[in-house]
Design an enzyme around this catalytic site. Structure first.
Site, PDB file in Angstrom:
ATOM      1  N   MET A  30     -25.782  -7.930  35.973  1.00 15.95           N
ATOM      2  CA  MET A  30     -27.022  -7.890  36.254  1.00 15.95           C
ATOM      3  C   MET A  30     -27.368  -7.518  37.537  1.00 15.95           C
ATOM      4  O   MET A  30     -28.350  -7.825  38.386  1.00 15.95           O
ATOM      5  CB  MET A  30     -27.760  -9.539  36.151  1.00 15.95           C
ATOM      6  CG  MET A  30     -27.571  -9.960  34.576  1.00 15.95           C
ATOM      7  SD  MET A  30     -28.652 -11.030  34.381  1.00 15.95           S
ATOM      8  CE  MET A  30     -28.327 -12.233  35.188  1.00 15.95           C
ATOM      9  N   LEU A  33     -24.312  -6.828  43.120  1.00 20.02           N
ATOM     10  CA  LEU A  33     -22.917  -6.767  42.935  1.00 20.02           C
ATOM     11  C   LEU A  33     -22.265  -7.275  44.126  1.00 20.02           C
ATOM     12  O   LEU A  33     -22.327  -7.177  45.449  1.00 20.02           O
ATOM     13  CB  LEU A  33     -22.305  -5.414  42.653  1.00 20.02           C
ATOM     14  CG  LEU A  33     -22.870  -4.582  41.482  1.00 20.02           C
ATOM     15  CD1 LEU A  33     -22.236  -3.237  41.256  1.00 20.02           C
ATOM     16  CD2 LEU A  33     -22.550  -5.430  40.088  1.00 20.02           C
ATOM     17  N   HIS A  37     -17.602  -8.730  40.854  1.00 17.71           N
ATOM     18  CA  HIS A  37     -17.915  -7.631  39.870  1.00 17.71           C
ATOM     19  C   HIS A  37     -16.739  -6.471  40.198  1.00 17.71           C
ATOM     20  O   HIS A  37     -16.388  -6.005  39.387  1.00 17.71           O
ATOM     21  CB  HIS A  37     -19.288  -7.151  40.377  1.00 17.71           C
ATOM     22  CG  HIS A  37     -20.291  -8.010  40.040  1.00 17.71           C
ATOM     23  ND1 HIS A  37     -21.228  -8.534  41.001  1.00 17.71           N
ATOM     24  CD2 HIS A  37     -20.795  -8.892  38.810  1.00 17.71           C
ATOM     25  CE1 HIS A  37     -22.070  -9.570  40.223  1.00 17.71           C
ATOM     26  NE2 HIS A  37     -21.723  -9.492  39.126  1.00 17.71           N
ATOM     27  N   GLY A 149     -16.362 -12.386  34.159  1.00 17.69           N
ATOM     28  CA  GLY A 149     -15.858 -13.623  35.011  1.00 17.69           C
ATOM     29  C   GLY A 149     -15.647 -14.837  34.405  1.00 17.69           C
ATOM     30  O   GLY A 149     -16.393 -15.361  33.853  1.00 17.69           O
ATOM     31  N   LYS A 151     -16.327 -17.411  36.218  1.00 13.35           N
ATOM     32  CA  LYS A 151     -17.412 -18.341  36.647  1.00 13.35           C
ATOM     33  C   LYS A 151     -18.396 -18.806  35.578  1.00 13.35           C
ATOM     34  O   LYS A 151     -18.723 -20.151  35.620  1.00 13.35           O
ATOM     35  CB  LYS A 151     -18.156 -17.590  37.884  1.00 13.35           C
ATOM     36  CG  LYS A 151     -18.939 -18.912  38.321  1.00 13.35           C
ATOM     37  CD  LYS A 151     -19.573 -18.324  39.849  1.00 13.35           C
ATOM     38  CE  LYS A 151     -20.717 -17.191  39.201  1.00 13.35           C
ATOM     39  NZ  LYS A 151     -22.006 -17.945  38.456  1.00 13.35           N
ATOM     40  N   ARG A 189     -26.252 -15.033  42.929  1.00 11.75           N
ATOM     41  CA  ARG A 189     -27.311 -16.092  43.390  1.00 11.75           C
ATOM     42  C   ARG A 189     -27.094 -16.703  44.795  1.00 11.75           C
ATOM     43  O   ARG A 189     -28.063 -17.116  45.662  1.00 11.75           O
ATOM     44  CB  ARG A 189     -27.647 -17.236  42.564  1.00 11.75           C
ATOM     45  CG  ARG A 189     -28.249 -17.030  41.319  1.00 11.75           C
ATOM     46  CD  ARG A 189     -28.611 -18.230  40.376  1.00 11.75           C
ATOM     47  NE  ARG A 189     -29.298 -17.545  39.239  1.00 11.75           N
ATOM     48  CZ  ARG A 189     -28.990 -17.244  37.978  1.00 11.75           C
ATOM     49  NH1 ARG A 189     -27.542 -17.224  37.856  1.00 11.75           N
ATOM     50  NH2 ARG A 189     -29.620 -16.798  36.882  1.00 11.75           N
TER      51      ARG A 189
HETATM   52  O1  PAF Z   1     -22.959 -12.772  33.480  1.00 10.16           O
HETATM   53  C1  PAF Z   1     -23.887 -11.945  33.455  1.00 10.16           C
HETATM   54  O2  PAF Z   1     -24.095 -11.386  34.591  1.00 10.16           O
HETATM   55  C2  PAF Z   1     -24.996 -11.638  32.430  1.00 10.16           C
HETATM   56  O3  PAF Z   1     -25.054 -12.757  31.778  1.00 10.16           O
HETATM   57  C3  PAF Z   1     -24.566 -10.650  31.567  1.00 10.16           C
HETATM   58  C4  PAF Z   1     -23.181 -10.898  30.615  1.00 10.16           C
HETATM   59  C5  PAF Z   1     -24.451  -9.209  32.313  1.00 10.16           C
HETATM   60  C6  PAF Z   1     -25.474 -10.419  30.326  1.00 10.16           C
HETATM   61  O4  PAF Z   1     -26.615 -10.339  30.826  1.00 10.16           O
END
Ligand code: PAF
Length: 282
Positions: A30, A33, A37, A149, A151, A189
């Site tokens: 999402m 990054l 990621h 991940g 987490k 976040r």
């Molecule tokens: O883990 C995330 O960032 C989200 O839940 C995902 C897997 C990209 C789905 O929107």
């Protein structure tokens, strides 16, 4: 790196790539990054010949409007990071591209008890939203491997169920949580935390470590209760849960000694930001 905004164009392009016997690794995100990621991108690069990353803040998985509105967006920096790390393709769709009929008409997935425990209890509809977008993205990208991940541990189990039913040929790879030097799990976040909350936020990891270290000396209630105190005494305002579960089923345990692999998990609020973390306990 090529950036695609349209699903059909990406699908057609990747079909050509796959027809040349090139293996495709996929990292759905999402955005906002961080090193966690990038670690997934690097793993995908090690294991596949071609790496696709998606950035899509999926409205369907946010049960809380403010959380959605405040979700960090750092797209220019994300693109730089992906380019520096030699990602081949970025998929950057609009909401309309993913949900042409809107987010009120979602597909329903049978996730069994995983929808009645932990995160699912506090974030109603969250995992249905995750399944909708992941299913859709996997249909577009059709990778050999998809990377997540640890987490978001419950998410990995939910996606496993989804993939067993709908994408049995795609391999799911789960990578260990990346942590800051003080132990805080990396998360997009975290960018929303003030400096002082950021310092205190490590308490959630300390609480999980407390459980891990004290398993031999304390009973289940003491472990959960004292771990919760560590979180609250360090400035968190609210705890959704501190739980010790069987690592395979994710069902909360009643007896610590009847399970081979355990996992401690917590979700709590600091600065109005909801953080989650988990730690395997053997
Ligand atoms: O883990 C995330 O960032 C989200 O839940 C995902 C897997 C990209 C789905 O929107």
């Amino acid at each position: 790196m090529i950036v695609f905004k349209k699903a059909q164009a990406l699908h057609n392009y990747l079909e050509k790539i796959a027809s040349k016997n090139v293996s495709i690794g996929f990292v759905p995100t999402m955005g906002a990054l961080h090193k966690g990621h990038i670690e997934l991108i690097n793993r995908a690069k090690q294991q596949c010949n071609f790496v696709v990353c998606s950035i899509f803040i999926n409205p369907a998985q946010f049960n809380n409007k403010t959380d959605f509105e405040k979700y960090p967006v750092t797209i220019e920096n994300d693109i730089l990071l992906l380019e520096e790390n030699e990602t081949d393709v970025l998929f950057l769709p609009s909401v309309n591209e993913i949900y042409p009929e809107g987010t009120n008409v979602l597909q329903h997935y049978n996730l069994g008890y995983l929808e009645n425990i932990l995160e699912a209890l506090y974030r109603p509809g969250h995992f249905q939203g995750v399944c909708n977008v992941v299913d859709h993205l996997l249909n577009i990208v059709k990778p050999q491997k998809v990377f997540f991940g640890q987490k978001d541990y419950q998410q990995t189990l939910v996606v496993k169920v989804l993939m067993q039913h709908f994408h049995p040929r795609i391999k799911m790879i789960v990578e260990e949580t990346m942590r800051e030097n003080d132990g805080l799990a990396m998360s997009s976040r975290n960018m929303r935390l003030s400096n002082s909350a950021r310092k205190k936020a490590t308490a959630i990891y300390q609480a999980l470590q407390f459980i891990k270290q004290n398993i031999p000396n304390k009973n289940l209630d003491e472990l959960k209760h004292e771990a919760a105190s560590i979180i609250i005494n360090n400035g968190f305002s609210k705890i959704d849960y501190v739980e010790i579960c069987d690592a395979e089923s994710l069902l909360p345990v009643n007896d610590l000694h009847q399970h081979k692999n355990l996992i401690a998990l917590a979700a709590a609020f600091i600065d109005d930001v909801r953080l989650i973390d988990n730690l395997f306990i053997n």
